[in-house]
Design a protein around this motif. Structure first.
Motif, PDB file in Angstrom:
ATOM      1  N   ARG A   1      36.776  -0.448   4.748  1.00 12.24           N
ATOM      2  CA  ARG A   1      38.181  -0.547   4.330  1.00 12.24           C
ATOM      3  C   ARG A   1      38.636   0.816   3.862  1.00 12.24           C
ATOM      4  N   ARG A   2      39.923   1.097   4.047  1.00  9.46           N
ATOM      5  CA  ARG A   2      40.460   2.382   3.626  1.00  9.46           C
ATOM      6  C   ARG A   2      41.888   2.221   3.164  1.00  9.46           C
ATOM      7  N   VAL A   3      42.301   3.130   2.281  1.00  6.56           N
ATOM      8  CA  VAL A   3      43.669   3.147   1.791  1.00  6.56           C
ATOM      9  C   VAL A   3      44.069   4.603   1.565  1.00  6.56           C
TER      10      VAL A   3
ATOM     11  N   ILE B   1      45.886   3.972  -9.297  1.00  7.65           N
ATOM     12  CA  ILE B   1      44.461   4.076  -8.993  1.00  7.65           C
ATOM     13  C   ILE B   1      43.725   3.969 -10.315  1.00  7.65           C
ATOM     14  N   VAL B   2      42.826   2.995 -10.432  1.00  9.79           N
ATOM     15  CA  VAL B   2      42.074   2.792 -11.670  1.00  9.79           C
ATOM     16  C   VAL B   2      40.596   2.804 -11.337  1.00  9.79           C
ATOM     17  N   ILE B   3      39.846   3.598 -12.085  1.00 10.03           N
ATOM     18  CA  ILE B   3      38.388   3.607 -11.970  1.00 10.03           C
ATOM     19  C   ILE B   3      37.862   3.033 -13.272  1.00 10.03           C
ATOM     20  N   ILE B   4      37.266   1.851 -13.197  1.00  9.80           N
ATOM     21  CA  ILE B   4      36.801   1.174 -14.404  1.00  9.80           C
ATOM     22  C   ILE B   4      35.624   0.259 -14.064  1.00  9.80           C
ATOM     23  N   GLY B   5      34.614   0.309 -14.860  1.00  6.55           N
ATOM     24  CA  GLY B   5      33.473  -0.583 -14.714  1.00  6.55           C
ATOM     25  C   GLY B   5      32.804  -0.559 -13.356  1.00  6.55           C
ATOM     26  N   GLY B   6      32.655   0.621 -12.761  1.00  9.53           N
ATOM     27  CA  GLY B   6      31.999   0.731 -11.467  1.00  9.53           C
ATOM     28  C   GLY B   6      32.861   0.296 -10.288  1.00  9.53           C
ATOM     29  N   ARG B   7      34.126   0.086 -10.517  1.00  5.03           N
ATOM     30  CA  ARG B   7      35.063  -0.329  -9.477  1.00  5.03           C
ATOM     31  C   ARG B   7      36.208   0.673  -9.364  1.00  5.03           C
ATOM     32  N   VAL B   8      36.763   0.795  -8.186  1.00  4.35           N
ATOM     33  CA  VAL B   8      37.973   1.569  -7.958  1.00  4.35           C
ATOM     34  C   VAL B   8      39.026   0.570  -7.489  1.00  4.35           C
ATOM     35  N   GLU B   9      40.078   0.416  -8.268  1.00  3.98           N
ATOM     36  CA  GLU B   9      41.155  -0.519  -7.959  1.00  3.98           C
ATOM     37  C   GLU B   9      42.379   0.295  -7.543  1.00  3.98           C
TER      38      GLU B   9
ATOM     39  N   ASP C   1      33.734  -0.632  -4.503  1.00  7.64           N
ATOM     40  CA  ASP C   1      32.604  -0.308  -5.355  1.00  7.64           C
ATOM     41  C   ASP C   1      32.600   1.214  -5.508  1.00  7.64           C
ATOM     42  N   ALA C   2      32.708   1.704  -6.744  1.00  2.00           N
ATOM     43  CA  ALA C   2      32.847   3.144  -6.999  1.00  2.00           C
ATOM     44  C   ALA C   2      31.678   3.950  -6.440  1.00  2.00           C
ATOM     45  N   ALA C   3      30.502   3.372  -6.388  1.00  2.00           N
ATOM     46  CA  ALA C   3      29.330   4.103  -5.906  1.00  2.00           C
ATOM     47  C   ALA C   3      29.415   4.410  -4.415  1.00  2.00           C
ATOM     48  N   HIS C   4      30.242   3.683  -3.683  1.00  2.00           N
ATOM     49  CA  HIS C   4      30.308   3.868  -2.234  1.00  2.00           C
ATOM     50  C   HIS C   4      31.630   4.450  -1.750  1.00  2.00           C
ATOM     51  N   VAL C   5      32.518   4.795  -2.654  1.00  2.00           N
ATOM     52  CA  VAL C   5      33.835   5.301  -2.252  1.00  2.00           C
ATOM     53  C   VAL C   5      33.716   6.730  -1.733  1.00  2.00           C
TER      54      VAL C   5
ATOM     55  N   LEU D   1      43.608  -3.253  -3.398  1.00  2.00           N
ATOM     56  CA  LEU D   1      42.283  -3.108  -2.803  1.00  2.00           C
ATOM     57  C   LEU D   1      41.310  -2.733  -3.901  1.00  2.00           C
ATOM     58  N   SER D   2      40.108  -3.241  -3.786  1.00  2.00           N
ATOM     59  CA  SER D   2      39.075  -2.935  -4.765  1.00  2.00           C
ATOM     60  C   SER D   2      37.837  -2.439  -4.023  1.00  2.00           C
TER      61      SER D   2
END
Length: 173
Positions: A142-144, A96-104, A119-123, A116-117
């Motif tokens: 989407r969910r994981v 799980i990586v949180i970088i540049g406003g994204r959660v990968e 948008d961190a603001a909506h997770v 899965l990628s």
């Protein structure tokens, strides 16, 4: 980009140096299975086991007990199948990586990798099945689910660390 690759440890409650990427731009969790043998070590151990088992079977065959060797073959086939299943999942992991406003989120199960990628603001982070359930990340329909490789009682800690990292306050307070 080089990252800290230490697995999450309940003893440390966090990564040894914090799960931040070495360039300071993000946060990473790597969750792995706790396997004592790599697939290569497992293959070597199985080969030694086969040599010993077939050696004993051949000794009995030479003594006139002809049914021992076929049973040794059946036994080693069963053990080989079980070890093959174990080896397929020995390298399973979740990242799980949180970088540049994204959660990968990257998951590897039996050699298959899924990514899965979000948008961190909506997770949104939830736990299915209470505090011992898997941690679920969802956004945009989407969910994981993550956390399969850590003990159930430590999944709530993972969820809290993810929430704190998403708020941008990881490591503070």
């Amino acid at each position: 980009m080089v990252a800290v690759t230490s697995a999450w440890s309940p003893r440390n409650r966090r990564f040894p140096q914090g799960p931040t990427l070495s360039d300071g731009t993000g946060t990473r969790w790597i969750l792995k299975r706790n396997c004592c043998l790599t697939p290569r070590q497992l293959l070597c151990m199985y080969a030694v086991l086969c040599v010993v088992s077939f050696g004993v079977g051949l000794g009995f065959w030479a003594s006139g007990a002809h049914l021992v060797l076929p049973f040794a073959w059946i036994e080693m086939a069963g053990v080989g199948f079980a070890l093959w299943i174990y080896a397929r999942h020995a390298l399973d992991r979740e990242s799980i990586v949180i970088i540049g406003g994204r959660v990968e989120v990257e998951q590897e199960v039996a050699g298959r990798v899924s990514r899965l990628s979000f948008d961190a603001a909506h997770v949104r982070i939830d736990q299915r099945g209470g505090s011992a359930g898997l941690v679920e990340l969802s956004a945009a329909g989407r969910r994981v689910s993550v956390g399969r490789h850590i003990r159930a009682q430590h999944r709530s800690q993972l969820a809290e660390e993810l929430r704190a990292a998403l708020r941008g306050s990881y490591g503070q307070g």
